[in-house]
Design a protein around this motif. Structure first.
Motif, PDB file in Angstrom:
ATOM      1  N   LYS A  70      -2.470  -4.857  -2.675  1.00 30.66           N
ATOM      2  CA  LYS A  70      -2.362  -5.476  -3.991  1.00 30.66           C
ATOM      3  C   LYS A  70      -2.016  -6.960  -3.891  1.00 30.66           C
ATOM      4  O   LYS A  70      -2.529  -7.787  -4.654  1.00 30.66           O
ATOM      5  CB  LYS A  70      -1.306  -4.736  -4.815  1.00 30.66           C
ATOM      6  N   THR A 102       0.827  -1.211   0.000  1.00 23.37           N
ATOM      7  CA  THR A 102       0.000   0.000   0.000  1.00 23.37           C
ATOM      8  C   THR A 102       0.862   1.262   0.000  1.00 23.37           C
ATOM      9  O   THR A 102       0.511   2.257  -0.632  1.00 23.37           O
ATOM     10  CB  THR A 102      -0.923   0.003   1.228  1.00 23.37           C
ATOM     11  N   ASP A 150       0.316   8.582  -5.071  1.00 22.99           N
ATOM     12  CA  ASP A 150      -0.736   9.588  -4.891  1.00 22.99           C
ATOM     13  C   ASP A 150      -0.139  10.923  -4.460  1.00 22.99           C
ATOM     14  O   ASP A 150      -0.536  11.988  -4.948  1.00 22.99           O
ATOM     15  CB  ASP A 150      -1.754   9.119  -3.849  1.00 22.99           C
ATOM     16  N   LYS A 174      -7.293   4.024   1.313  1.00 18.78           N
ATOM     17  CA  LYS A 174      -6.813   4.342   2.664  1.00 18.78           C
ATOM     18  C   LYS A 174      -6.854   5.845   2.952  1.00 18.78           C
ATOM     19  O   LYS A 174      -6.906   6.252   4.111  1.00 18.78           O
ATOM     20  CB  LYS A 174      -5.392   3.812   2.854  1.00 18.78           C
ATOM     21  N   GLN A 223       1.657   2.845  -3.312  1.00 15.18           N
ATOM     22  CA  GLN A 223       0.505   3.505  -3.937  1.00 15.18           C
ATOM     23  C   GLN A 223       0.232   4.857  -3.273  1.00 15.18           C
ATOM     24  O   GLN A 223      -0.116   5.833  -3.947  1.00 15.18           O
ATOM     25  CB  GLN A 223      -0.719   2.591  -3.819  1.00 15.18           C
ATOM     26  N   ILE A 224       0.416   4.929  -1.963  1.00 15.09           N
ATOM     27  CA  ILE A 224       0.273   6.199  -1.249  1.00 15.09           C
ATOM     28  C   ILE A 224       1.328   7.183  -1.747  1.00 15.09           C
ATOM     29  O   ILE A 224       1.053   8.376  -1.968  1.00 15.09           O
ATOM     30  CB  ILE A 224       0.402   5.981   0.270  1.00 15.09           C
ATOM     31  N   SER A 268     -12.769  -5.934   0.941  1.00 14.60           N
ATOM     32  CA  SER A 268     -11.437  -5.646   0.395  1.00 14.60           C
ATOM     33  C   SER A 268     -10.926  -6.781  -0.479  1.00 14.60           C
ATOM     34  O   SER A 268     -10.169  -6.558  -1.419  1.00 14.60           O
ATOM     35  CB  SER A 268     -10.445  -5.377   1.528  1.00 14.60           C
ATOM     36  N   HIS A 311      -5.786   6.136  -3.260  1.00 21.29           N
ATOM     37  CA  HIS A 311      -5.991   4.817  -2.651  1.00 21.29           C
ATOM     38  C   HIS A 311      -7.079   4.915  -1.581  1.00 21.29           C
ATOM     39  O   HIS A 311      -7.187   5.933  -0.881  1.00 21.29           O
ATOM     40  CB  HIS A 311      -4.679   4.341  -2.020  1.00 21.29           C
TER      41      HIS A 311
END
Length: 352
Positions: free
Chosen positions: A198, A34, A41, A292, A37-38, A239, A290
């Motif tokens: 993922k 994760t 972003d 989150k 991906q953060i 999820s 994402h």
């Protein structure tokens, strides 16, 4: 001609900085986690508007990130788990000079969200609950990763002693899952990742034939010791609808965005612009980033002892937060070398 060339040169020099991109790096975690991906972003919705070319780098995880933020050229930001940060602070307070050199100049930008901890075992395993992992063979993740720190810390908290080295393995998540379900030389694999991760989201429905998640028993005495440091959480079926058939209670750890206590004026200016863009585009991050991001609050709560916010970015963020609050109607506002301990090993301090 010489005069014309000089005029062109001056104009180019004047225009250049206006279009130049500052090159920064952020260290995250694995390509299938994760954190990366953060990071992407942040590169899109905070760095780009601030004219920063933010390169998003994979890593082993939080422990490595602390070291790379401290020493790797160009790395200006890092994503770090709260327990990893606290472990470095504790080691420094306890007299570990290497830990002190690493953590003392680091600063928190903002707390982000809680990352779920996955305790994975085989589908045919007799194990059901997390507190049944005592004396089992466990993959805790690569040395230098936040997962390794979390896994070994949790084991020590729950069972009162370190995970025996004979029972610990330090493989990547992917390699460990193959051993878990292949030669069955492992009893469990511990993974730390914000959902949806993922690694698990890409699993096919057949995965339920091979793996399952251990549950947190709120009534177990081991759980009571764990929640003094970690937080109860739920891994939701939504999820991972491909292979999960019910929600699973578990534990979690907080993720933080971290930087260094910079004094260079150029770097300070860029980081303050990053903070301004982050705040200005926070709603977009929550809407388009994402999932989150929906759990992140634009807030700067009190930090633990030994933790500090990065003052220039803190001022920028607090000013922006205040402006956002004023813009919302009141009715709508939301309320030395030695034998290494296992913790020093997973923090990567043994070589220092």
């Amino acid at each position: 001609m010489k005069i014309l060339a000089l005029i062109v040169c001056v104009l180019l020099m004047a225009l250049g900085p206006a279009h130049a991109q500052t090159a920064f790096k952020i260290v995250t975690a694995s390509e299938r986690g994760t954190y990366i991906q953060i990071g992407r972003d942040l590169a899109k919705w905070a760095a780009q508007p601030a004219k920063i070319d933010l390169e998003v780098l994979p890593s082993k995880g939080s422990s490595e990130n602390v070291q790379r933020l401290r020493f790797e050229p160009g790395v200006k930001l890092a994503l770090v788990q709260s327990d990893v940060y606290q472990a470095f602070v504790d080691q420094a307070v306890g007299g570990n000079a290497a830990a002190g050199r690493l953590i003392t100049p680091l600063r928190v930008v903002l707390p982000l969200y809680n990352e779920e901890i996955y305790f994975v075992t085989r589908a045919d395993s007799p194990l059901t609950y997390i507190h049944e992992l005592k004396d089992k063979k466990i993959n805790v993740g690569p040395v230098g990763s936040g997962t390794a720190l979390s896994a070994t810390t949790l084991y020590r908290l729950m069972f009162g002693s370190a995970l025996p080295e004979a029972n610990a393995s330090y493989l990547s998540n992917e390699d460990a899952l193959l051993k878990l379900t292949g030669d069955k030389s492992l009893d469990a694999v511990i993974v730390v990742a914000g959902q949806p991760a993922k690694l698990f989201a890409e699993m096919k429905p057949e995965a339920r034939k091979y793996i399952k998640l251990l549950k947190l028993d709120a009534n177990a005495k081991e759980t009571e010791r764990a929640v003094a440091t970690y937080f109860p959480a739920t891994i939701r079926t939504a999820s991972y609808p491909n292979w999960m058939s019910e929600d699973v209670p578990t534990l979690s750890v907080k993720a933080f965005l971290v930087t260094y206590n910079y004094g260079n004026e150029s770097t300070l200016t860029s980081l303050k612009q990053f903070a301004e863009a982050f705040c200005a585009n926070f709603d977009t991050l929550q809407a388009e980033g994402h999932p989150k991001w929906k759990e992140v609050q634009l807030d700067m709560p009190a930090l633990g002892k030994g933790w500090k916010y990065f003052a220039p970015m803190e001022r920028t963020l607090r000013n922006c937060m205040a402006q956002r609050t004023r813009a919302v109607p009141a009715a709508m506002q939301a309320p030395v070398k030695k034998d290494c301990s296992q913790q020093e090993k997973v923090l990567g301090l043994c070589r220092m």
